[in-house]
Structures are given as C-alpha cells and as structure tokens.
Design a protein around this motif. Sequence first.
Motif, PDB file in Angstrom:
ATOM      1  N   VAL A 182      59.678  17.164  57.577  1.00  9.12           N
ATOM      2  CA  VAL A 182      60.804  17.503  58.367  1.00  9.12           C
ATOM      3  C   VAL A 182      62.102  17.151  57.008  1.00  9.12           C
ATOM      4  N   ILE A 183      61.956  16.283  56.506  1.00 13.11           N
ATOM      5  CA  ILE A 183      63.077  16.073  55.560  1.00 13.11           C
ATOM      6  C   ILE A 183      62.897  16.963  54.457  1.00 13.11           C
ATOM      7  N   GLY A 184      61.720  17.282  53.784  1.00 14.76           N
ATOM      8  CA  GLY A 184      61.563  18.428  52.862  1.00 14.76           C
ATOM      9  C   GLY A 184      62.163  19.755  53.091  1.00 14.76           C
ATOM     10  N   ILE A 185      61.981  20.289  54.505  1.00 20.40           N
ATOM     11  CA  ILE A 185      62.475  21.376  55.022  1.00 20.40           C
ATOM     12  C   ILE A 185      64.129  21.338  55.105  1.00 20.40           C
ATOM     13  N   ALA A 186      64.360  20.242  55.621  1.00 22.15           N
ATOM     14  CA  ALA A 186      65.918  20.129  55.482  1.00 22.15           C
ATOM     15  C   ALA A 186      66.744  20.004  54.392  1.00 22.15           C
ATOM     16  N   ASP A 187      66.087  19.485  53.431  1.00 24.02           N
ATOM     17  CA  ASP A 187      66.336  19.438  52.131  1.00 24.02           C
ATOM     18  C   ASP A 187      66.661  20.766  51.231  1.00 24.02           C
ATOM     19  N   LEU A 188      65.328  21.783  51.536  1.00 20.22           N
ATOM     20  CA  LEU A 188      65.499  22.882  51.107  1.00 20.22           C
ATOM     21  C   LEU A 188      66.518  23.812  52.046  1.00 20.22           C
ATOM     22  N   MET A 189      66.710  23.522  53.312  1.00 19.44           N
ATOM     23  CA  MET A 189      67.965  24.210  54.111  1.00 19.44           C
ATOM     24  C   MET A 189      69.213  24.060  53.414  1.00 19.44           C
ATOM     25  N   THR A 190      69.355  22.887  52.714  1.00 23.90           N
ATOM     26  CA  THR A 190      70.815  22.637  52.230  1.00 23.90           C
ATOM     27  C   THR A 190      70.974  23.456  51.030  1.00 23.90           C
ATOM     28  N   LEU A 191      69.891  23.979  50.407  1.00 20.87           N
ATOM     29  CA  LEU A 191      70.210  24.625  49.078  1.00 20.87           C
ATOM     30  C   LEU A 191      70.283  26.211  49.703  1.00 20.87           C
ATOM     31  N   THR A 192      70.108  26.455  50.948  1.00 18.89           N
ATOM     32  CA  THR A 192      70.562  28.032  51.261  1.00 18.89           C
ATOM     33  C   THR A 192      71.805  27.963  51.694  1.00 18.89           C
ATOM     34  N   GLN A 545      63.009  12.983  47.583  1.00 21.20           N
ATOM     35  CA  GLN A 545      64.509  13.052  47.587  1.00 21.20           C
ATOM     36  C   GLN A 545      64.922  13.689  46.062  1.00 21.20           C
ATOM     37  N   GLY A 546      65.619  14.801  46.425  1.00 26.14           N
ATOM     38  CA  GLY A 546      65.686  15.655  45.221  1.00 26.14           C
ATOM     39  C   GLY A 546      66.486  15.059  44.112  1.00 26.14           C
ATOM     40  N   GLY A 547      67.616  14.208  44.547  1.00 23.17           N
ATOM     41  CA  GLY A 547      68.402  13.552  43.498  1.00 23.17           C
ATOM     42  C   GLY A 547      67.529  12.231  42.968  1.00 23.17           C
ATOM     43  N   GLU A 548      66.871  11.489  43.763  1.00 24.00           N
ATOM     44  CA  GLU A 548      65.640  10.480  43.316  1.00 24.00           C
ATOM     45  C   GLU A 548      64.835  10.952  42.407  1.00 24.00           C
ATOM     46  N   LEU A 549      64.253  12.232  42.631  1.00 28.01           N
ATOM     47  CA  LEU A 549      63.263  12.713  41.687  1.00 28.01           C
ATOM     48  C   LEU A 549      63.687  13.140  40.324  1.00 28.01           C
ATOM     49  N   LEU A 550      64.986  13.797  40.281  1.00 38.19           N
ATOM     50  CA  LEU A 550      65.499  14.208  39.052  1.00 38.19           C
ATOM     51  C   LEU A 550      65.856  12.986  38.433  1.00 38.19           C
ATOM     52  N   ARG A 551      66.449  11.873  39.072  1.00 41.29           N
ATOM     53  CA  ARG A 551      66.847  10.667  38.414  1.00 41.29           C
ATOM     54  C   ARG A 551      65.706   9.845  37.544  1.00 41.29           C
ATOM     55  N   MET A 552      64.504   9.945  38.552  1.00 48.35           N
ATOM     56  CA  MET A 552      63.136   9.416  37.706  1.00 48.35           C
ATOM     57  C   MET A 552      62.670  10.291  36.645  1.00 48.35           C
ATOM     58  N   ILE A 553      62.730  11.534  36.784  1.00 44.56           N
ATOM     59  CA  ILE A 553      62.229  12.597  35.741  1.00 44.56           C
ATOM     60  C   ILE A 553      63.049  12.445  34.570  1.00 44.56           C
ATOM     61  N   GLU A 554      64.300  12.278  34.575  1.00 50.60           N
ATOM     62  CA  GLU A 554      65.417  12.238  33.580  1.00 50.60           C
ATOM     63  C   GLU A 554      64.982  10.923  32.928  1.00 50.60           C
ATOM     64  N   LYS A 555      65.006   9.621  33.694  1.00 48.69           N
ATOM     65  CA  LYS A 555      64.901   8.441  33.267  1.00 48.69           C
ATOM     66  C   LYS A 555      63.809   8.413  31.860  1.00 48.69           C
ATOM     67  N   TRP A 556      62.539   9.212  32.452  1.00 50.58           N
ATOM     68  CA  TRP A 556      61.339   8.976  31.221  1.00 50.58           C
ATOM     69  C   TRP A 556      61.323  10.001  30.386  1.00 50.58           C
ATOM     70  N   LEU A 557      62.120  11.102  30.703  1.00 50.53           N
ATOM     71  CA  LEU A 557      62.236  12.253  29.633  1.00 50.53           C
ATOM     72  C   LEU A 557      63.293  11.836  28.740  1.00 50.53           C
ATOM     73  N   LYS A 558      64.327  11.230  29.100  1.00 53.02           N
ATOM     74  CA  LYS A 558      65.395  10.635  28.047  1.00 53.02           C
ATOM     75  C   LYS A 558      64.662   9.469  27.138  1.00 53.02           C
ATOM     76  N   LYS A 559      63.828   8.629  27.585  1.00 50.62           N
ATOM     77  CA  LYS A 559      62.744   7.849  26.857  1.00 50.62           C
ATOM     78  C   LYS A 559      61.966   8.613  25.765  1.00 50.62           C
ATOM     79  N   SER A 560      61.435   9.708  26.482  1.00 52.55           N
ATOM     80  CA  SER A 560      60.430  10.445  25.578  1.00 52.55           C
ATOM     81  C   SER A 560      61.310  11.071  24.353  1.00 52.55           C
ATOM     82  N   LEU A 561      62.681  11.541  24.746  1.00 47.36           N
ATOM     83  CA  LEU A 561      63.397  12.342  23.674  1.00 47.36           C
ATOM     84  C   LEU A 561      63.911  11.328  22.634  1.00 47.36           C
ATOM     85  N   GLN A 562      64.209  10.057  23.027  1.00 52.40           N
ATOM     86  CA  GLN A 562      64.807   8.975  22.242  1.00 52.40           C
ATOM     87  C   GLN A 562      63.597   8.662  21.236  1.00 52.40           C
ATOM     88  N   TYR A 563      62.262   8.542  21.877  1.00 51.86           N
ATOM     89  CA  TYR A 563      61.106   8.191  20.954  1.00 51.86           C
ATOM     90  C   TYR A 563      60.851   9.457  20.105  1.00 51.86           C
TER      91      TYR A 563
END
Length: 572
Positions: A182-192, A545-563
């Motif tokens: 339900v939430i996934g489809i609703a999130d996709l709908m907001t992008l249309t 949640q799109g924002g939560e997923l992106l925040r988590m991805i960037e958290k670890w990618l920033k660590k990787s880039l800094q490394y």
Amino acid sequence: MDDDRFTTNDTSAAACADGYLTDAIFNAAEDAIFVLTDGAKVPFANNAYKELFPGWEQHRYHEPLDRVRAFYAPKIKDVDVFVKAVETVRRTRKKYETVIHLANGHICQLIGSIVHTASDTVPSACVESEIWTFRDITQRMNNEEKVLAEQTHRIAVEQASIAKSMLLANISHEIRTPLNGVIGIADLMTLTHLTAQQKEYTEQIQNSAKHLLGLIDNILDFSAIEAGKVVIEKTELNLPELLEDVIGILLPRAIEKGLSLRYELLNTIPGRVIGDSARVRQVLINLVGNALKFTQAGSITVTAEDLEPRKTASEFKTVIRFTVTDTGIGIPQNKIDRIRKPFSQTDDSTSRKYGGIGLGLTVSTELVNLMGGASGIESREGVGSTFWFTLPFKIPVLSEYEVISQTSGVIDYVSQIDTTTKRQLLILAAEDDRITQAVISEVLTQSGYSFEIVGNGRLAYEAFARKKYALLLMDCQMPVIDGLEAAKMMRAMETANRAMPAAGMLSTGSNGGTPIIALTTSGAEEEIKRCRSAGMDDYCTKPIQGGELLRMIEKWLKKSLQYQQNELLTNN
C-alpha cells in the motif's frame, strides 16, 4: 561377697539408667517409631507413634498381614501401600522406604527394616526385630508441591509469552506485508502527475498506513518489554550522527505541518559513546513523533547536553541529557502522571482528535529505565511541553579525547553526493517483492544512482562475485537463499580474498568490506541482531520510505568516499 553384691547392684542400676535414657531419646523424637521384637510380649512404641495409632499394644511379631491391614486401615488411606511394605521387608530382609498418606491428612515417609541384636538371655544368640519409622513430611511435600506448582506456572507463563511473541511477530509480518504494498504504491503514485485531489487522496493513504505501522511497532515493543525480552546492547555510537538521523527521518512530517524542527548540542559532548544506538534512537523518534502530533504551529527542538562536561582524558564515562521541546497544546499538571501509564492519554477527546493508543511514551519510559536512565515531563497547558531523559554512557578509550563542539542545525534531504559520482557508484538491490522492487527502482532512478536488482540471495551472491558494487541493499527474507545467508557468504568471500577491496572499490562495511544495508519488515532487536551477526552494517525497515532509504544509502556511501579519499592521500 559384699564387693560382688555391690558390683551387681551397680550394673543393674546402670542398665536401668540406660533404659530410661533410651526411652527418653525415642520419646523426644518427632518421628513415630514402632519396634516388634521376636519373643517380646509387648512391642515398643514411642510417644509420637502412640498418638497416631492407639491400640498399638495388641501387635505381635510377624502377625498375619490381614491383621496388619485390619488395624491400620482406619488410620492409613493407602493401607495397601503399607501392607506391601511390611510384606516386602519380611520377604527380602532389606530396608524399604515408601510414602503413605494418613487419614488425618498428613503425609509420612515410611521406613521399615529388620535388625538383629544380641540376646540378653541367651549368650551368642541374636534377636530379630522389625523397626518401623513414620516421618512426617507433610510440610516438605507441601513446599515441594508449591515449588513444583510455581515452576509449572512459570513455565506456562514463559511458554505463553513465547507464543504471544510469535503470534504478534506473525501478525506484524502479515500486516506489514500488504502495508508495504500500500505504502509502496502510494509512494510511486506521488512521483507521477496527479491532480490536486488525487494528491490529497494519496497523502491520506500514506498517512493512514504509516499511522497503522506506528501502532504495530508500539504494541510489539510493549509486548517485548512486558515479557522481559528486551536486551540492552553496548555498542559504539555517534551522538551527533544519531540526532541527524532522527531529525532526518521526521523532517518531512514537520515540513508538511509547517513546523521548524532542529537539534542543538548545548555544550561540548563526546563524539563517540558506548550505548544502545537503536534504543536511544527509538526513544528520540517516539518523543519527537509525539511532539509533531500535538504541535500545530511553532517549533520542535531536540537538544543534547553533557551533564558532566569537565572531564579529563582519563575519564571514560558521562551522562547525557536529551530534551524534546515543543510549542504544542501542553499537558494539564494533573494529567502528567496519567499519560505515562500504558494505553493512557490526557482524556478520551485527545485520542479521538489526535489518534494513538497511548503506548509510545510508556515504551520510551521503560526503555530509558532499562538503559539505566531517568525521564520526566515539564509542561504548561496551551504553551508547550518538554520531554527529557538522561542516560549514562561509557566513552571509548581513545588515543585522543574526541569531542563535538557546540552546534545546531536543521537537516534536510539535499544530497551531498554529486550526480556524476552517483552514476559511477553501482548499487545492488536484492529483493523478491515486485512492489518493493518498483519502489527501490524509482527512488534510485530519481536520485541518479546506477543500480541492478535481483530477486533472491543466490542471484545476489553470484552478482557480487562477478562485479564490484559500492553498496548492497539486501532483503532478509527471500527464496532460494535468504538475505542473511547471502550476506554471510559474501563476508566469507571477502575474508577469503584479503586483497579486497580492489583498486577503486569503495569499502567501509563490516570487516572492511562492501556496506550491506538490510531491508527488513521488523526493527525488532532479535532481527537486528541477526542482521549484524550475518555481517550487515545497517538496516531500513519496510515499507521502504524513499527519503529514509536515500539517507541511509548516502550515510554509508559518504563513509566509503571519505575512506577512499583518505586511502589516496595516504598512498600519495
């Protein structure tokens, strides 16, 4: 003659004294003792036996068993057990023990035996006696029965608790699975492209589904606390980063309501401490979420303050005070104690207007207590509230005492990784649910990342063996091989290839490997433990949640880039 007479009389007196002493000892005994001696005209019985079995004088040595039964039947409930004991002792000539129940309600341990003693009249001859002891064990048996009953009750309660936990976990999973869709489809709908009315309806779907998820989480947490299943972890955590995470998660709700949401570090605090990151974060999310619910205008401020700031480099513990202050409706003074109780709010109208079942604050209070802290509420009706809690932390032993200076800020979702870099970073997502796949695909596409998606753990492992990925998103429950097993296999591969990471590869995950973020339907402690044990570095709970997923991805990618940047500087 006089001497002989004197000796004889003295011996008789001594024998008489011995007899009195023996009688006194037997009569002082709490056990009922009965002795039948071959050739004796009258059996011996102590006072305890005489009280239990009046008429004892009629007994004779080796009397028939039917007479034994007839005498004891009115006095012993299970007289057959007693008769069997008599028959067994006479037949085997060995000691015999059993338990009998008397008519007066008492329980006795029965001990019977045959003994041989020297004859007083015939030199070198022996006299045979039956000795029966009735030891009252009523109190002991009652105690044992009580202990057994308590143990049985405790086991039943534990089993019921386990069954309840399993039921709630299954219910949670079964409810979360369709809610993810339900939430996934609703999130996709907001992008249309939606009309204003369609957008409003979609937002209502999202809000209702997220509200239901919050209720499920609180019920599960409360159940775990009630059952004593919550274990406080001791791991290293970054306090400013944790505050940023909390604000980042809840900022969209604040923006939607037109509220200011910010955090402040009121003084110099340790950069890293030892504590339960997941539980501290959960308490803060509950309190900030509560503040968002009851605040219609103004601001919400989260603060962290070191209550023991004047430390030297040799001191490795501190107490941090966290506060969540809002400009909401406030709480009447006579209702403050009420709202900390389970399933309670200020009144029924509050529940009808703002929703909720009154568990969030109870769960938070209990978690703070389990972590060894304290909590409280300060509020003025119509002005606002401050919810605070203090927690003791240990500070990791560092070569240099690391602190974070006083600062404040507002967190948003503006990406800190440029578009060109994103295209160069390949992400692998392992997820079998088609709706969740679609959500991940849309979120990563909109954000400009390069990615691949596979449908089970085996395919993920095979892809991981062929290519170098910057980061992995791993669903925990998948067919063929689940995410946990796939993560273990990947970590084993990395361990075997110690030359990893290869040149140009990003890495700061477990054991210096590729960061793996678990995608799980449950944020329960047991689930998080399993993810960590499998080698996963972090987790996102479904629905995605799109924002939560992106925040988590960037958290670890920033660590990787800094490394990677540090590695280049070191090599140059």
